[in-house]
Design an enzyme around this catalytic site. Structure first.
Site, PDB file in Angstrom:
ATOM      1  N   CYS A 382       4.378   2.399   2.000  1.00 42.19           N
ATOM      2  CA  CYS A 382       3.318   2.235   3.002  1.00 42.19           C
ATOM      3  C   CYS A 382       2.497   0.971   2.709  1.00 42.19           C
ATOM      4  O   CYS A 382       2.966  -0.125   2.969  1.00 42.19           O
ATOM      5  CB  CYS A 382       2.462   3.493   3.054  1.00 42.19           C
ATOM      6  SG  CYS A 382       1.602   3.650   4.628  1.00 42.19           S
ATOM      7  N   HIS A 508       6.384   7.418   3.991  1.00 39.97           N
ATOM      8  CA  HIS A 508       6.164   7.972   2.646  1.00 39.97           C
ATOM      9  C   HIS A 508       7.341   8.854   2.236  1.00 39.97           C
ATOM     10  O   HIS A 508       7.308  10.068   2.481  1.00 39.97           O
ATOM     11  CB  HIS A 508       4.885   8.808   2.628  1.00 39.97           C
ATOM     12  CG  HIS A 508       3.635   8.001   2.760  1.00 39.97           C
ATOM     13  ND1 HIS A 508       2.957   7.504   1.678  1.00 39.97           N
ATOM     14  CD2 HIS A 508       2.955   7.603   3.860  1.00 39.97           C
ATOM     15  CE1 HIS A 508       1.895   6.835   2.102  1.00 39.97           C
ATOM     16  NE2 HIS A 508       1.871   6.875   3.427  1.00 39.97           N
ATOM     17  N   GLU A 510       8.031   9.958  -0.536  1.00 40.30           N
ATOM     18  CA  GLU A 510       7.668  10.904  -1.618  1.00 40.30           C
ATOM     19  C   GLU A 510       7.410  12.321  -1.112  1.00 40.30           C
ATOM     20  O   GLU A 510       7.459  13.266  -1.887  1.00 40.30           O
ATOM     21  CB  GLU A 510       6.458  10.379  -2.404  1.00 40.30           C
ATOM     22  CG  GLU A 510       5.129  10.343  -1.667  1.00 40.30           C
ATOM     23  CD  GLU A 510       4.862   9.021  -0.945  1.00 40.30           C
ATOM     24  OE1 GLU A 510       5.838   8.332  -0.570  1.00 40.30           O
ATOM     25  OE2 GLU A 510       3.674   8.688  -0.741  1.00 40.30           O
TER      26      GLU A 510
HETATM   27  N1  GLN Z   1      -3.993   1.173   4.685  1.00 37.49           N
HETATM   28  C1  GLN Z   1      -2.690   1.046   5.263  1.00 37.49           C
HETATM   29  C2  GLN Z   1      -2.671   1.490   6.720  1.00 37.49           C
HETATM   30  O1  GLN Z   1      -3.546   2.165   7.181  1.00 37.49           O
HETATM   31  C3  GLN Z   1      -1.665   1.813   4.470  1.00 37.49           C
HETATM   32  C4  GLN Z   1      -1.842   3.307   4.504  1.00 37.49           C
HETATM   33  C5  GLN Z   1      -1.101   4.037   3.430  1.00 37.49           C
HETATM   34  O2  GLN Z   1      -0.663   3.437   2.448  1.00 37.49           O
HETATM   35  N2  GLN Z   1      -0.950   5.317   3.589  1.00 37.49           N
HETATM   36  O3  GLN Z   1      -1.753   1.172   7.428  1.00 37.49           O
END
Ligand code: GLN
Length: 534
Positions: A382, A508, A510
């Protein structure tokens, strides 16, 4: 007919009720029963999505886009069933529903009260989950410690629910701690007795006691607990500290915990199939090598903030007979390139996980640059992928002032920008792009090879995305965009095929790794690190 198992905790918080519930879920699943779970959190936040990871640990995300307590992650990993929005209930969500109904006039002039309106709403959440999952067993864990003021409506709702469900259809497992006094060499049962007394004062009698302990519980103490807490002797279960949480189901099975519970609920016991789980634990206990994996983030002081990432790394380690040694790297320290190099020198792979805000970003960019230039196996998650794109744009594609508009309102090259659909959204709770979305992988790409397919679905939690205006330029400079949303608009995976493992995803992964089924992207990272080590 669904049978209900409520889990409460006493004596201290952080007893690991989630692991105990998840382990019981595993034991029931291994007998071929279906299991669903619910986590009740008595805090006033509507969900943990707005809470600091420092306070609450990771926010776990379900397929249907709920931001939930991290215990749901344990439940999914142990029970290997995807749960949903219905699985996490907070006081905040209960009260806001009741208040909305009151404003609508649904209560027809009644005085709206904790009992019956709040308790009825809590009970209706149990029923909603029952109707949705139709599981043989519904495990409901109540967060916090018995006696907490904010937990009382939940306890009262359970008392009513148990009465209405009838004997043998709902039970209460109470988890406690037996402190060990080294001076007298004794495990003490009194705090557990008191905790059960508190539970009883609310009208709840536990059917099973699970006692956390650092030492084996002597027979005499078990008998004492049984007598004073009014539970059968065989229902006093010892839960000793274990090296790995995945050992817990086996330790509970040895004491016939599931058998005792099935008996109480008048369900015929079945032979469990735990063969694969036993093999897994065997592997966990006897690693042939150790890999040092760096996690470079800003919440490194609290490992719970990245719990699913840590577990996913371990899962991929088990598949390689490797013990994973996590090195926590504070991304802020990596802002100095020399310190960054020293910190990364002794590790075999590095993960740059998700996150929010500008703190530590330049450090993360240095970590990624080092990984890219030195062929250190790298996985970005992400925010980690967004940073990989910024790093490549700045240092390879010649877009010197590249940045995300999350960190700089007006960068020279906004290579990461707020998603269009996010631009008019105000407020922070539950407003990100959340949950499962499909992604198409490029044929023959590193990612497609790892997954063994080109069509995947993964869970998301973000507001920003790769700005499609810059995709072409960055791509031409060599970064491969190997995963895109089905409409081809949103970049989901980037990779550098010339490195042994340089892959980053907007989603994600994970959240979908399982101990017996490591996630392909984590497996790829750990496989590459093992291969490099020889
Ligand atoms: N801050 C980034 C976004 O909002 C990444 C979010 C995250 O890593 N979950 O896109």
């Amino acid at each position: 007919m669904t049978k209900y198992i409520f889990i409460t905790g006493g004596v201290v918080s952080s007893l690991g009720k989630g692991i105990i519930g998840a382990s019981l879920g595993k034991l029931l699943r291994s007998r071929g029963f279906s299991v669903c779970i619910q986590k009740f959190d008595p805090y006033i936040n509507v969900d943990p999505g707005t809470m600091s990871p420092f306070q609450h640990g990771e926010v776990f995300v379900t397929d249907d886009g709920a931001e939930t307590d991290l215990d749901l992650g344990h439940y999914e990993r142990f029970i290997d069933t995807p749960f949903s929005k219905l699985s996490n209930v907070t006081s905040g969500s209960v009260y806001s529903t009741v208040i909305k109904k009151e404003r609508r006039g649904d209560y027809l002039g009644a005085t709206v009260q904790t009992i019956p309106h709040i308790t009825n709403e809590i009970k209706s959440r149990i029923i909603k989950a029952q109707k949705h999952f139709k599981a043989d067993f519904q495990i409901i864990e109540i967060g916090g410690t018995i006696g907490d003021i904010e937990g009382l409506p939940f306890i009262e709702a359970i008392r009513q629910f148990k009465t209405e469900a009838g004997y043998n259809n709902a039970i209460n497992i109470h988890c406690t701690l037996l402190p060990y006094l080294p001076t007298s060499g004794e495990l003490k049962t009194k705090p557990s007795q008191h905790s059960v007394q508190v539970l009883r004062s609310y009208g709840l009698q536990p059917e099973v006691l699970v006692c956390r302990t650092s030492k084996p519980i002597p027979k005499t103490e078990k008998e004492k607990l049984a007598l004073f807490c009014s539970v059968p002797k065989e229902a006093v279960i010892e839960c000793r500290d274990m090296k790995s949480i995945y050992e817990v189901p086996l330790a509970l099975e040895e004491q016939n915990m599931a058998g005792v519970i099935l008996d109480l609920l008048r369900v015929e016991n079945r032979k469990p199939d735990l063969k694969n789980w036993e093999l897994l634990v065997e592997k966990i206990k006897n690693p042939k090598k150790t890999l040092k994996v760096g996690i470079a983030g800003k919440y490194t002081k609290l490992s719970d903030a990245y719990i699913s990432v840590v577990e996913s790394l371990k899962h991929a380690g088990y598949a390689n007979d490797a013990k994973i040694d996590i090195k926590w790297i504070n991304s802020e320290e990596c802002i100095d390139e020399d310190i960054c190099k020293t910190l990364l020198k002794d590790i075999d792979a590095v993960v740059v996980p998700g996150g929010f805000g500008i703190r530590g970003i330049e450090g993360k960019l240095n970590v990624i640059k080092y990984a890219r230039e030195n062929n250190l196996p790298f996985l970005g998650l992400c925010l980690g992928m967004q940073c990989a794109v910024i790093e490549y744009a700045r240092n390879v594609a010649g877009l010197k002032g590249a940045n995300s508009t999350e960190f700089n309102e007006n960068p020279e090259y906004p290579v990461i920008d707020l998603m269009q659909e996010q631009k008019d959204i105000k407020g922070y709770g539950g407003t990100m792009r959340l949950g499962a979305y499909d992604c198409h992988l490029k044929k023959g790409s590193v990612a497609a090879q790892a997954y063994g397919t080109t069509k995947i679905s993964e869970r998301h939690r973000h507001r920003y995305e790769v700005n499609s205006e810059y995709l072409d330029r960055i791509q031409k400079a060599g970064l491969v965009f190997s995963g895109m949303s089905p409409d081809g608009m949103l970049a989901e995976v980037v990779e550098l095929p010339q490195n042994d493992w340089f892959v980053a995803s907007q989603f994600h992964p994970e959240f979908k790794s399982r101990p017996e089924r490591p996630h392909p992207l984590f497996l790829g990272l750990i496989n590459a690190a093992c291969a490099q080590k020889g």
